[in-house]
Design a protein around this motif. Sequence first.
Motif, PDB file in Angstrom:
ATOM      1  N   LEU A 177      -7.351  -6.915  40.411  1.00  0.00           N
ATOM      2  CA  LEU A 177      -8.037  -8.138  39.988  1.00  0.00           C
ATOM      3  C   LEU A 177      -8.223  -8.230  38.478  1.00  0.00           C
ATOM      4  CD1 LEU A 177     -10.830  -8.445  42.720  1.00  0.00           C
ATOM      5  CD2 LEU A 177      -8.693  -9.732  42.578  1.00  0.00           C
ATOM      6  N   GLN A 178      -8.448  -7.097  37.828  1.00  0.00           N
ATOM      7  CA  GLN A 178      -8.808  -7.121  36.413  1.00  0.00           C
ATOM      8  C   GLN A 178      -7.654  -6.784  35.472  1.00  0.00           C
ATOM      9  OE1 GLN A 178     -11.668  -8.338  35.885  1.00  0.00           O
ATOM     10  NE2 GLN A 178     -12.641  -8.048  37.879  1.00  0.00           N
ATOM     11  N   VAL A 179      -6.571  -6.236  36.007  1.00  0.00           N
ATOM     12  CA  VAL A 179      -5.428  -5.889  35.156  1.00  0.00           C
ATOM     13  C   VAL A 179      -4.165  -6.634  35.606  1.00  0.00           C
ATOM     14  CG1 VAL A 179      -3.958  -4.028  34.274  1.00  0.00           C
ATOM     15  CG2 VAL A 179      -6.407  -3.627  34.629  1.00  0.00           C
ATOM     16  N   PHE A 180      -3.726  -6.396  36.826  1.00  0.00           N
ATOM     17  CA  PHE A 180      -2.458  -6.979  37.268  1.00  0.00           C
ATOM     18  C   PHE A 180      -2.505  -8.510  37.314  1.00  0.00           C
ATOM     19  CE2 PHE A 180      -1.549  -2.924  39.955  1.00  0.00           C
ATOM     20  CZ  PHE A 180      -1.393  -2.206  38.786  1.00  0.00           C
ATOM     21  N   GLU A 181      -3.562  -9.049  37.920  1.00  0.00           N
ATOM     22  CA  GLU A 181      -3.628 -10.508  38.068  1.00  0.00           C
ATOM     23  C   GLU A 181      -3.668 -11.226  36.720  1.00  0.00           C
ATOM     24  OE1 GLU A 181      -6.692 -13.861  39.802  1.00  0.00           O
ATOM     25  OE2 GLU A 181      -6.415 -12.026  40.986  1.00  0.00           O
ATOM     26  N   PRO A 182      -4.587 -10.890  35.799  1.00  0.00           N
ATOM     27  CA  PRO A 182      -4.589 -11.592  34.513  1.00  0.00           C
ATOM     28  C   PRO A 182      -3.325 -11.352  33.695  1.00  0.00           C
ATOM     29  CG  PRO A 182      -6.183  -9.795  34.488  1.00  0.00           C
ATOM     30  CD  PRO A 182      -5.736  -9.957  35.903  1.00  0.00           C
ATOM     31  N   CYS A 183      -2.756 -10.153  33.777  1.00  0.00           N
ATOM     32  CA  CYS A 183      -1.519  -9.878  33.034  1.00  0.00           C
ATOM     33  C   CYS A 183      -0.360 -10.717  33.563  1.00  0.00           C
ATOM     34  CB  CYS A 183      -1.168  -8.398  33.103  1.00  0.00           C
ATOM     35  SG  CYS A 183      -2.155  -7.357  32.001  1.00  0.00           S
ATOM     36  N   GLN A 184      -0.276 -10.846  34.882  1.00  0.00           N
ATOM     37  CA  GLN A 184       0.790 -11.652  35.464  1.00  0.00           C
ATOM     38  C   GLN A 184       0.649 -13.116  35.048  1.00  0.00           C
ATOM     39  OE1 GLN A 184       3.250 -10.131  37.072  1.00  0.00           O
ATOM     40  NE2 GLN A 184       4.379 -12.037  37.287  1.00  0.00           N
ATOM     41  N   LYS A 185      -0.568 -13.621  35.045  1.00  0.00           N
ATOM     42  CA  LYS A 185      -0.801 -15.003  34.606  1.00  0.00           C
ATOM     43  C   LYS A 185      -0.461 -15.171  33.127  1.00  0.00           C
ATOM     44  CE  LYS A 185      -4.410 -16.153  37.986  1.00  0.00           C
ATOM     45  NZ  LYS A 185      -5.840 -16.462  38.189  1.00  0.00           N
ATOM     46  N   GLU A 186      -0.826 -14.187  32.321  1.00  0.00           N
ATOM     47  CA  GLU A 186      -0.544 -14.265  30.891  1.00  0.00           C
ATOM     48  C   GLU A 186       0.958 -14.240  30.630  1.00  0.00           C
ATOM     49  OE1 GLU A 186      -1.901 -14.520  26.863  1.00  0.00           O
ATOM     50  OE2 GLU A 186      -2.857 -14.849  28.814  1.00  0.00           O
ATOM     51  N   ILE A 187       1.677 -13.431  31.385  1.00  0.00           N
ATOM     52  CA  ILE A 187       3.138 -13.376  31.251  1.00  0.00           C
ATOM     53  C   ILE A 187       3.741 -14.746  31.557  1.00  0.00           C
ATOM     54  CG2 ILE A 187       5.255 -12.418  32.254  1.00  0.00           C
ATOM     55  CD1 ILE A 187       3.503  -9.826  32.756  1.00  0.00           C
ATOM     56  N   GLY A 188       3.230 -15.399  32.604  1.00  0.00           N
ATOM     57  CA  GLY A 188       3.712 -16.730  32.932  1.00  0.00           C
ATOM     58  C   GLY A 188       3.476 -17.720  31.817  1.00  0.00           C
ATOM     59  N   CYS A 189       2.321 -17.643  31.181  1.00  0.00           N
ATOM     60  CA  CYS A 189       2.016 -18.543  30.062  1.00  0.00           C
ATOM     61  C   CYS A 189       2.905 -18.246  28.858  1.00  0.00           C
ATOM     62  CB  CYS A 189       0.551 -18.417  29.670  1.00  0.00           C
ATOM     63  SG  CYS A 189      -0.578 -19.223  30.814  1.00  0.00           S
ATOM     64  N   LEU A 190       3.149 -16.982  28.597  1.00  0.00           N
ATOM     65  CA  LEU A 190       4.028 -16.616  27.481  1.00  0.00           C
ATOM     66  C   LEU A 190       5.445 -17.144  27.701  1.00  0.00           C
ATOM     67  CD1 LEU A 190       2.843 -12.935  26.868  1.00  0.00           C
ATOM     68  CD2 LEU A 190       2.409 -14.924  25.409  1.00  0.00           C
ATOM     69  N   TRP A 191       5.921 -17.057  28.945  1.00  0.00           N
ATOM     70  CA  TRP A 191       7.245 -17.634  29.243  1.00  0.00           C
ATOM     71  C   TRP A 191       7.222 -19.144  29.059  1.00  0.00           C
ATOM     72  CZ3 TRP A 191       8.502 -21.423  32.708  1.00  0.00           C
ATOM     73  CH2 TRP A 191       9.871 -21.724  32.782  1.00  0.00           C
ATOM     74  N   HIS A 192       6.164 -19.788  29.528  1.00  0.00           N
ATOM     75  CA  HIS A 192       6.044 -21.242  29.421  1.00  0.00           C
ATOM     76  C   HIS A 192       6.122 -21.682  27.966  1.00  0.00           C
ATOM     77  CE1 HIS A 192       3.311 -24.998  30.133  1.00  0.00           C
ATOM     78  NE2 HIS A 192       4.587 -25.323  30.087  1.00  0.00           N
ATOM     79  N   ARG A 193       5.502 -20.915  27.077  1.00  0.00           N
ATOM     80  CA  ARG A 193       5.506 -21.257  25.647  1.00  0.00           C
ATOM     81  C   ARG A 193       6.729 -20.673  24.929  1.00  0.00           C
ATOM     82  NH1 ARG A 193      -0.108 -19.851  26.387  1.00  0.00           N
ATOM     83  NH2 ARG A 193       0.190 -17.865  25.308  1.00  0.00           N
TER      84      ARG A 193
END
Length: 352
Positions: A177-193
């Motif tokens: 919940l505190q590492v994998f989930e936020p990191c995966q979401k952040e990776i998606g945002c980095l790809w989006h940008r």
Amino acid sequence: MDRVNLALSIEKQKSYYARLITHEQWRAHPRLAELYGEEGFVKTEKDTESHLAYLAQALALDSPQMFFDYLDWVKVLFSSLGFSIEGLKENLALIRDYLCVYFLPEGAPYLEQWLTLGIGLLEKPLQAQSSFLDPANPFHSIANQFLNALLQGDRLTAFQLIQDAIAAGASVRDLYLQVFEPCQKEIGCLWHRKQVSIAQEHFCTASIQLLMAQLYPLIARPSCNGRAMVAVCPGNELHEIGLRMVADFFQMEGWHIYYLGQNTPIHAIVEYMDKIDVDLMAISTTLPTHIWDVEQLIHAVRKSKGDDSPKILVGGLPFNTYPDLWQKIGADGFASNAEQAVVVANRLVNSN
């Protein structure tokens, strides 16, 4: 024509409409062919088909905001790629005019309003996007180091960070919940940008999946609580990490898990459901255009199982974004993350 039939008509003919509209846009601007060639035409046609697909899904659910959110997402992507927003606006205007005048004039009351509003929203300045790596997260330092290691292609360092956290007393639940989930979401945002490539995004995702598999011995329980669930991403949905996390949380609670994973045909799911007895079906999707598949699966399972149908719990980005969506498609409940999924599921199955 009613809204749902209008949506179905667009969905059915979206490829045909996209080709004609792209031809018209490129005919009006011969310079496009000189600059981008055949590859550029194919990409424009694909983008146009995507616009139509999201429009159709939003119409089917009577959710103009879903379509407007998609356009905002496209605007960010196009800006990151250095593409003209004016070209996007022109493409949407052609979609509006061709649908309203030539293809589906009976749907003009919806199409004219939604597309005109959508084009107008593209005029608004881009909003700053916040990071999913929240400094208030007690595992923020680990998450930040973990993500940086993955982005640098250093899987060994990333894995060592997790092993050290486990040794220091961190639970698998916390890491999910505190590492994998936020990191995966952040990776998606980095790809989006467009700050990371598709290859980098795939490397990070595959690394997290591998790490979750290595942590499985810490999750599995020898005893079962008597409950069973099937977990699936139906149709063409390829994003399964969230579903895997949900399944693992249920495993930790003693549920028996039938994990079918990503990209599973609806007919195959229904056939499999006839061979097993479960209390719950967990369905996950990330793309709003796959809501069609989720809704179709729900109806198919209930038709096949009748009174023996399991409770159906849905999750994923569209359901997090639009809180009433799960009710519109006929699910029994919704959960925003793996921890909440267990709570909601227990409430659902105990209500029988």
